[in-house]
Design a protein around this motif. Structure first.
Motif, PDB file in Angstrom:
ATOM      1  N   PRO A  18       0.693  -1.312  -0.191  1.00 34.28           N
ATOM      2  CA  PRO A  18      -0.134   0.116  -0.019  1.00 34.28           C
ATOM      3  C   PRO A  18       0.879   1.109   0.034  1.00 34.28           C
ATOM      4  N   SER A  19       0.126   2.182  -0.629  1.00 35.56           N
ATOM      5  CA  SER A  19       1.158   3.687  -0.587  1.00 35.56           C
ATOM      6  C   SER A  19       0.509   4.315   0.743  1.00 35.56           C
ATOM      7  N   TYR A  71       8.360  -2.072   7.755  1.00 33.09           N
ATOM      8  CA  TYR A  71       8.993  -2.673   6.593  1.00 33.09           C
ATOM      9  C   TYR A  71       8.525  -1.987   5.081  1.00 33.09           C
ATOM     10  N   LEU A  72       9.521  -1.420   4.776  1.00 31.88           N
ATOM     11  CA  LEU A  72       9.180  -0.595   3.295  1.00 31.88           C
ATOM     12  C   LEU A  72      10.039  -0.943   2.261  1.00 31.88           C
ATOM     13  N   THR A  73       9.329  -0.486   0.985  1.00 33.22           N
ATOM     14  CA  THR A  73      10.109  -0.973  -0.147  1.00 33.22           C
ATOM     15  C   THR A  73      10.474   0.479  -0.922  1.00 33.22           C
ATOM     16  N   ARG A  74       9.884   1.537  -0.426  1.00 34.02           N
ATOM     17  CA  ARG A  74      10.140   2.876  -0.746  1.00 34.02           C
ATOM     18  C   ARG A  74       9.917   3.795   0.610  1.00 34.02           C
ATOM     19  N   PHE A  88      14.798   6.740   0.299  1.00 36.21           N
ATOM     20  CA  PHE A  88      15.543   5.480   0.652  1.00 36.21           C
ATOM     21  C   PHE A  88      14.655   4.375  -0.157  1.00 36.21           C
ATOM     22  N   SER A  89      15.405   3.333  -0.279  1.00 35.91           N
ATOM     23  CA  SER A  89      14.896   2.135  -1.064  1.00 35.91           C
ATOM     24  C   SER A  89      15.921   1.013  -0.541  1.00 35.91           C
ATOM     25  N   ALA A  97       5.624   6.649   1.387  1.00 36.21           N
ATOM     26  CA  ALA A  97       5.928   5.589   1.423  1.00 36.21           C
ATOM     27  C   ALA A  97       5.454   4.243   0.807  1.00 36.21           C
ATOM     28  N   GLU A  98       6.028   3.414   0.241  1.00 36.37           N
ATOM     29  CA  GLU A  98       5.338   1.883   0.045  1.00 36.37           C
ATOM     30  C   GLU A  98       5.614   1.138   1.246  1.00 36.37           C
TER      31      GLU A  98
END
Length: 307
Positions: free
Chosen positions: A173-174, A246-249, A262-263, A284-285
């Protein structure tokens, strides 16, 4: 036979300079000027390989000039030393992520030492605080990553296995927030978490608590990740306890000044962030979030059309 060098004459100009130097945090300002200059020199040097994040060169110019100006403020406006030193400290720490590892750590170390000396300087009396603060900050910065890893290793196995077994959405989710204020923020590394479509690479951020203003979360389906399904919003969101993101972006503007992204494949943030640092314009994602307690104010959940 000892050879004695001639001493410089102690004239009126030298006495005036000595008096001027002793009435302000002169050496603190000198370290900030040197640190800012070092940050400026790195992107302007003929070095062909630089470790930078995004517009690292431009960030180095901006932070370097800001540290030089902060040093001049300590020289010519010592009454504002506390405010100037705190902001110079923030910029020095941010230089690690924004500017070639803080000028390969040299500019960052000079900035931290100068900021601490400026904050602890007093017009007269005991100067121990001004000398001890930079040492304490540098030692803490070097010990904190090791302590964070040791603390992570000492976490109860049940909590670790619960996080590892949790399945995240294949398309994260964004998330957006106007302000993100973490407490005890630390970068815990890069990990793979399971999803229905296989492992997902994420950056892991841990903290004791976090506050988000104007929080908005929008889920996305697997059709290219663009079609929206549900929207969740809250005036404020409070995360307490053992908080892990926990983030992908992740993108935001530190102190509303320096915007960074950051990624898992980009340069990670510094191992430790000062507790007074906040971020604005956060997007963020978010693959997964865990916390002991989550409190939302003005929570609204609605389905979006066009699915």
């Amino acid at each position: 036979m000892l050879l004695r060098l001639p001493e410089l004459p102690d004239g009126p100009a030298r006495r005036r300079f000595r008096y001027w130097r002793r009435t302000r945090p002169f050496w603190a300002g000198t370290l900030l000027v040197l640190g800012g200059t070092e940050l400026l020199v790195i992107p302007l040097s003929p070095v062909t390989v630089l470790v930078s994040l995004g517009l690292g060169g431009l960030a180095a110019l901006g932070i370097g000039l800001a540290l030089i100006v902060a040093g001049l403020f300590l020289w010519f406006l010592p009454s504002a030393r506390h405010y100037v030193s705190v902001n110079a400290l923030i910029l020095s720490v941010l230089s690690f992520a924004a500017t070639n590892l803080g000028g390969f750590l040299v500019g960052m170390a000079l900035g931290i030492a100068g900021s601490a000396m400026g904050f602890g300087w007093t017009p007269r009396g005991n100067r121990t605080l001004a000398v001890a603060l930079p040492v304490v900050l540098l030692v803490t910065a070097s010990i904190a990553p090791t302590a964070g890893r040791a603390e992570a290793a000492a976490r109860p196995p049940a909590r670790a296995s619960a996080s590892a077994s949790a399945s995240a959405a294949a398309v994260p989710p964004s998330v957006a927030a106007s302000r993100f204020a973490p407490h005890g923020f630390a970068f815990a590394g890069v990990a793979d978490i399971p999803t229905a479509e296989g492992p997902l690479k994420v950056i892991v951020l841990r903290m004791r608590a976090a506050s988000l203003s104007d929080y908005r979360l929008t889920t996305r389906d697997g059709k290219g990740g663009e079609a929206h399904q549900l929207a969740l919003s809250a005036g404020s969101l409070e995360l307490r306890g053992d908080v892990t993101l926990y983030l992908t972006r992740f993108r935001g503007c530190l102190e509303g000044l320096v915007c960074l992204t950051f990624s898992p494949d980009a340069l990670p943030p510094p191992p430790v962030i000062p507790p007074f640092v906040f971020m604005t314009g956060v997007t963020a994602e978010q693959a997964l979030v865990t916390a002991d307690t989550i409190t939302a104010d003005g929570l609204v959940l609605r389905a979006l059309p066009g699915v």
